[in-house]
Design a protein around this motif. Structure first.
Motif, PDB file in Angstrom:
ATOM      1  N   THR A 181      -5.333   3.456   2.411  1.00 13.68           N
ATOM      2  CA  THR A 181      -4.127   4.047   1.847  1.00 13.68           C
ATOM      3  C   THR A 181      -3.373   4.745   2.982  1.00 13.68           C
ATOM      4  N   ASN A 190      -1.438   6.599  -2.463  1.00 10.90           N
ATOM      5  CA  ASN A 190      -2.459   6.712  -3.515  1.00 10.90           C
ATOM      6  C   ASN A 190      -2.681   5.404  -4.284  1.00 10.90           C
ATOM      7  N   PHE A 191      -2.259   4.271  -3.705  1.00 13.85           N
ATOM      8  CA  PHE A 191      -2.473   2.994  -4.390  1.00 13.85           C
ATOM      9  C   PHE A 191      -2.563   1.850  -3.380  1.00 13.85           C
ATOM     10  N   THR A 247      -4.975   2.201  -8.476  1.00 13.65           N
ATOM     11  CA  THR A 247      -4.273   3.486  -8.385  1.00 13.65           C
ATOM     12  C   THR A 247      -5.236   4.667  -8.371  1.00 13.65           C
ATOM     13  N   ASN A 248      -4.654   5.849  -8.260  1.00 10.70           N
ATOM     14  CA  ASN A 248      -5.385   7.124  -8.235  1.00 10.70           C
ATOM     15  C   ASN A 248      -6.354   7.194  -7.061  1.00 10.70           C
ATOM     16  N   SER A 264       0.840  -1.200   0.000  1.00  5.85           N
ATOM     17  CA  SER A 264       0.000   0.000   0.000  1.00  5.85           C
ATOM     18  C   SER A 264       0.870   1.244   0.000  1.00  5.85           C
ATOM     19  N   ASN A 322      -3.063  -3.446  -9.492  1.00  3.70           N
ATOM     20  CA  ASN A 322      -2.609  -2.242  -8.811  1.00  3.70           C
ATOM     21  C   ASN A 322      -3.729  -1.212  -8.906  1.00  3.70           C
TER      22      ASN A 322
END
Length: 118
Positions: free
Chosen positions: A88, A15-16, A57-58, A12, A55
């Motif tokens: 996160t 932001n992912f 993301t964002n 972790s 993964n």
């Protein structure tokens, strides 16, 4: 399709989230839907290939997310995996300042990092 098992976060960041799961009996499916919702938000979906890792993301820093996976093959969808709750990492505050108030006291101020839940 059979539901994904043992959904877990392997890594972790702020932001992912790197997700991994197992496919019952090692079956391989055409694709997977990764459904996720940030706390106090709406469900979103991302799509992956036949791999059993993804993964995500964002994402926003310092929030909890509910996540589940659905396997898809030949137009059929599996039942959802068990729901995982993962967070996160938060990011440090910004504009940190300190000011001496006297010989034995300091006032420290800061603001949270934009978009970070702290």
């Amino acid at each position: 399709p059979l539901k994904a098992e043992a959904l877990a976060v392997t890594t972790s960041g702020s932001n992912f989230l790197v997700l991994q799961w197992t496919s019952t009996h090692g079956f391989r499916y055409e694709s997977h839907e990764i459904h996720f919702m940030r706390e106090n938000s709406n469900w979103q979906t991302k799509y992956s290939d036949s791999q059993v890792a993804f993964n995500l993301t964002n994402l926003d820093p310092g929030y909890s997310y509910q996540i589940y996976v659905v396997a898809v093959t030949a137009g059929a969808r599996s039942p959802p995996s068990d729901t995982l709750i993962a967070s996160t990492l938060p990011v440090p505050p910004v504009n940190l300042t300190s000011r001496a108030v006297g010989s034995s006291q300091i006032t420290v101020t800061w603001i949270p990092y934009p978009s970070s839940y702290q």
